[in-house]
Design a protein around this motif. Structure first.
Motif, PDB file in Angstrom:
ATOM      1  N   ALA A  35       6.918  -1.042  -3.960  1.00  0.00           N
ATOM      2  CA  ALA A  35       5.509  -0.951  -4.361  1.00  0.00           C
ATOM      3  C   ALA A  35       4.672  -2.047  -3.732  1.00  0.00           C
ATOM      4  CB  ALA A  35       5.384  -0.999  -5.874  1.00  0.00           C
ATOM      5  N   THR A  36       5.222  -3.259  -3.636  1.00  0.00           N
ATOM      6  CA  THR A  36       4.405  -4.364  -3.139  1.00  0.00           C
ATOM      7  C   THR A  36       4.069  -4.216  -1.660  1.00  0.00           C
ATOM      8  OG1 THR A  36       6.422  -5.664  -2.822  1.00  0.00           O
ATOM      9  CG2 THR A  36       5.182  -6.036  -4.847  1.00  0.00           C
ATOM     10  N   ARG A  37       4.804  -3.378  -0.932  1.00  0.00           N
ATOM     11  CA  ARG A  37       4.448  -3.163   0.474  1.00  0.00           C
ATOM     12  C   ARG A  37       3.024  -2.636   0.601  1.00  0.00           C
ATOM     13  NH1 ARG A  37       4.728   2.301   2.297  1.00  0.00           N
ATOM     14  NH2 ARG A  37       4.926   1.561   4.443  1.00  0.00           N
ATOM     15  N   TYR A  38       2.572  -1.906  -0.443  1.00  0.00           N
ATOM     16  CA  TYR A  38       1.253  -1.296  -0.379  1.00  0.00           C
ATOM     17  C   TYR A  38       0.136  -2.315  -0.527  1.00  0.00           C
ATOM     18  CZ  TYR A  38       3.605   3.191  -0.581  1.00  0.00           C
ATOM     19  OH  TYR A  38       4.390   4.264  -0.290  1.00  0.00           O
ATOM     20  N   ILE A  39       0.429  -3.431  -1.145  1.00  0.00           N
ATOM     21  CA  ILE A  39      -0.618  -4.452  -1.259  1.00  0.00           C
ATOM     22  C   ILE A  39      -0.930  -5.016   0.124  1.00  0.00           C
ATOM     23  CG2 ILE A  39       0.782  -6.530  -1.640  1.00  0.00           C
ATOM     24  CD1 ILE A  39      -2.392  -5.603  -3.563  1.00  0.00           C
ATOM     25  N   TRP A  40       0.073  -5.098   0.965  1.00  0.00           N
ATOM     26  CA  TRP A  40      -0.147  -5.605   2.324  1.00  0.00           C
ATOM     27  C   TRP A  40      -0.898  -4.573   3.164  1.00  0.00           C
ATOM     28  CZ3 TRP A  40       0.478 -10.449   1.967  1.00  0.00           C
ATOM     29  CH2 TRP A  40       1.462 -10.985   1.128  1.00  0.00           C
ATOM     30  N   LEU A  41      -0.598  -3.289   2.938  1.00  0.00           N
ATOM     31  CA  LEU A  41      -1.347  -2.257   3.638  1.00  0.00           C
ATOM     32  C   LEU A  41      -2.818  -2.268   3.219  1.00  0.00           C
ATOM     33  CD1 LEU A  41       1.188   0.723   3.448  1.00  0.00           C
ATOM     34  CD2 LEU A  41       0.662  -0.719   5.428  1.00  0.00           C
ATOM     35  N   ALA A  42      -3.049  -2.484   1.910  1.00  0.00           N
ATOM     36  CA  ALA A  42      -4.425  -2.539   1.423  1.00  0.00           C
ATOM     37  C   ALA A  42      -5.157  -3.741   1.998  1.00  0.00           C
ATOM     38  CB  ALA A  42      -4.442  -2.587  -0.102  1.00  0.00           C
ATOM     39  N   GLU A 180      -7.495   5.251   1.766  1.00  0.00           N
ATOM     40  CA  GLU A 180      -6.144   4.979   1.274  1.00  0.00           C
ATOM     41  C   GLU A 180      -6.008   3.564   0.718  1.00  0.00           C
ATOM     42  OE1 GLU A 180      -3.317   5.714   4.287  1.00  0.00           O
ATOM     43  OE2 GLU A 180      -3.642   7.881   4.356  1.00  0.00           O
ATOM     44  N   ALA A 181      -6.956   2.709   1.067  1.00  0.00           N
ATOM     45  CA  ALA A 181      -6.866   1.314   0.625  1.00  0.00           C
ATOM     46  C   ALA A 181      -6.877   1.213  -0.896  1.00  0.00           C
ATOM     47  CB  ALA A 181      -8.016   0.500   1.220  1.00  0.00           C
ATOM     48  N   ASN A 182      -7.652   2.053  -1.579  1.00  0.00           N
ATOM     49  CA  ASN A 182      -7.718   1.977  -3.040  1.00  0.00           C
ATOM     50  C   ASN A 182      -6.381   2.330  -3.680  1.00  0.00           C
ATOM     51  OD1 ASN A 182     -10.354   1.348  -2.631  1.00  0.00           O
ATOM     52  ND2 ASN A 182     -11.220   3.029  -3.817  1.00  0.00           N
ATOM     53  N   ALA A 183      -5.750   3.401  -3.188  1.00  0.00           N
ATOM     54  CA  ALA A 183      -4.439   3.781  -3.726  1.00  0.00           C
ATOM     55  C   ALA A 183      -3.397   2.716  -3.396  1.00  0.00           C
ATOM     56  CB  ALA A 183      -4.016   5.133  -3.170  1.00  0.00           C
ATOM     57  N   ASN A 184      -3.460   2.185  -2.166  1.00  0.00           N
ATOM     58  CA  ASN A 184      -2.509   1.143  -1.771  1.00  0.00           C
ATOM     59  C   ASN A 184      -2.666  -0.110  -2.624  1.00  0.00           C
ATOM     60  OD1 ASN A 184      -1.516   2.786   0.230  1.00  0.00           O
ATOM     61  ND2 ASN A 184      -2.759   1.878   1.862  1.00  0.00           N
ATOM     62  N   ALA A 185      -3.917  -0.487  -2.896  1.00  0.00           N
ATOM     63  CA  ALA A 185      -4.158  -1.680  -3.714  1.00  0.00           C
ATOM     64  C   ALA A 185      -3.611  -1.489  -5.126  1.00  0.00           C
ATOM     65  CB  ALA A 185      -5.652  -1.991  -3.758  1.00  0.00           C
TER      66      ALA A 185
END
Length: 391
Positions: A35-42, A180-185
Motif C-alpha cells: 500500500a505504501t508504494r502508492y504514497i510515492w506514486l502520489a 490517479e493521484a487522489n486514489a494513490n494518496a
C-alpha cells in the motif's frame, strides 16, 4: 512373549494444505509495503515544491501565463475521481462498522460498572453516561483511546477525498491533473496507518479484557472448556497500571508484592469462573466483570490486604453500595480493619488464609462445561447476583 521384530514405526499423516507457519514481526510489517508504494506514486504526481524538477509547460515570449486548469463541473471532477471516492467510501464503511462494533463492546463491558457508579441498572446506562459522566479511570482510558483511534482512522479515510492536485506547484497548475493521484494518496495513507499500528500499537486493558470475555466467558473459540486463570487477571491489573504510569514495572513473582498480587488474582479468577459457570461453585455470591471493572477503575485493588477485603465485599454486595460506603469511609481516614469488620470481613483472617487452587477431575470439568452455551454479557448482567448481603 510377543515378537517385537515385526512392529513397524507408524508413519504420521503428511499434510500439504494445513501447515503452521512462523510469521515474524518483520514479515507483518512488510505487508503494508504494497500500500505504501502508492504514497510515492502520489508524491511523484503532485510533485510538491517542485522537488523533482519536472519539465514545465512552455510559455512563449510575450504570451501571458496560462490560467490554472478548471474543472467544467463537479460531476466531471467526481467521475474522474471515481476510483478514489469509491475506495474512500469503502474504507469509511469498514472503519464505521468496526468503530460501531467497538463502541457496542465498550458499553457492554463497562455498563455494569458505570451502573454501580451512577446507581443505574446496566440496561439503563447510556452512551452519555459512558463518555461524559463516568469517572471510572479504566473507562476513561478506554474511551480516550477509542476517540483518538477513531479520529486517526477517519483522517486516513479522508485522504481519498482531498483534492491533492491543488497542491501542485503554480507552474503546473495550468495542465490537466493526473486523477490517479487522489486514489494513490489514499492507499498510501492506509499503508502508513498500518505501519503505525504495527510499530506503535500495544495491547491495551480493553483489548485483553475483550479477549478474556470472548474466549473464557462467552466461549466463542474452539476450546469450550477454557476458564479464567490468575494470569489473565494479573495481565489486566498490569496493563491498567501501565496506562496510569508508563514507567510501572511489575514486581517479581517471588517478592511479597508479587505474591500478594497472585493471591488477589487467584481469588478473582475463582470467583469469576464461579459466577459465569466455568467451575463448581466456590460460594453462593456473585463477582462479575462489572464488579472487577469497578474495583480496578476506582483504584480499590492497589493496596493489600484492603484489596482482598474489597473483593470479598464486592462478592457479597448485590449493588456495590457497601463497597462505595467502605471506600468513602477509608478515604475519610477510618481504620480499614474496623470498616470491613462492620460487613463481617476480617482483614487479618484474609491475610492468614492462603487460597488453594480448586482441583477437579476431567469428569467434573466436563460436568460443568458440557452444557456451556454462547453467552453475552447482557445475559450475565440480567442474572441476579442475590438479594443483598448475606452476612
Amino acid at each position: 512373549m510377543a515378537d517385537d521384530s515385526n512392529i513397524t514405526q507408524p508413519e504420521a499423516p503428511r499434510l500439504k494444505a494445513d501447515r503452521t507457519w512462523y510469521s515474524s514481526l518483520f514479515t507483518q510489517l512488510l505487508a503494508p509495503l504494497v500500500a505504501t508504494r502508492y504514497i510515492w506514486l502520489a508524491i511523484e504526481d503532485i510533485n510538491p515544491f517542485d522537488f523533482l524538477d519536472k519539465k514545465k509547460p512552455e510559455i512563449k515570449v510575450g504570451e501571458p501565463a496560462p490560467a490554472p486548469y478548471k474543472e467544467p463541473s463537479f460531476g466531471r471532477y467526481a467521475s474522474r475521481n471515481f476510483a478514489a471516492f469509491g475506495m474512500g467510501a469503502t474504507v469509511l464503511s469498514i472503519m464505521g462498522v468496526y468503530s460501531k462494533n467497538t463502541l457496542h463492546d465498550i458499553k457492554s463491558v463497562y455498563a455494569e460498572a458505570v451502573g454501580y457508579e451512577l446507581d443505574k441498572k446496566p440496561q439503563d446506562v447510556t452512551y452519555s453516561d459512558i463518555f461524559f459522566k463516568s469517572q471510572n479511570e479504566a473507562l476513561q482510558i478506554t474511551r480516550k483511546t477509542f476517540i483518538d483511534r477513531s479520529i486517526a482512522r477517519a483522517a486516513t479515510a479522508a485522504t481519498f477525498f482531498v483534492p491533492w492536485q491543488k497542491l501542485r506547484p503554480k507552474a503546473y497548475q495550468s495542465t490537466k491533473p493526473n486523477y490517479e493521484a487522489n486514489a494513490n494518496a489514499g492507499l498510501g495513507a492506509v499503508g502508513i496507518y498500518l505501519y503505525g499500528e504495527g510499530f506503535m500499537r500495544k495491547p491495551s486493558f480493553f483489548d485483553i479484557e475483550q479477549k478474556v470475555i470472548s474466549s473464557k466467558i462467552n466461549h466463542n473459540d474452539i476450546n469450550p472448556y477454557g476458564i479464567v486463570i490468575p494470569q489473565d487477571v494479573q495481565s489486566l491489573l498490569t496493563l491498567h497500571r501501565k496506562h496510569i504510569d508508563k514507567h510501572y514495572s511489575p514486581p517479581l513473582g517471588s517478592s511479597p508484592e508479587g505474591q500478594n498480587d497472585f493471591k488477589m488474582a487467584s481469588r478473582i479468577a475463582d470467583l469469576i469462573n464461579t459466577t459465569y459457570d466455568n467451575i463448581p461453585p466456590v460460594d453462593k455470591k456473585s463477582f462479575t466483570i462489572g464488579k472487577l471493572n469497578y474495583l480496578i477503575g476506582f483504584g480499590l485493588l492497589e493496596k493489600f490486604p484492603e484489596s482482598m477485603a474489597f473483593i470479598e465485599l464486592a462478592n457479597k454486595s448485590a449493588d456495590m453500595k457497601e463497597v462505595k460506603q467502605a471506600a468513602e469511609a477509608i478515604r475519610n481516614r477510618q481504620d480499614p480493619q474496623a470498616v470491613f469488620q462492620q460487613y463481617g470481613i476480617d482483614m487479618k483472617q484474609l491475610v492468614a488464609n492462603t487460597a488453594k487452587p480448586i482441583e477437579f477431575s476431567e469428569n467434573t470439568q466436563e460436568k460443568f462445561t458440557k452444557n456451556i452455551q454462547h453467552k453475552t454479557l447482557k445475559d450475565f448482567a440480567e442474572k441476579s447476583p442475590g438479594a443483598g448481603l448475606n452476612i
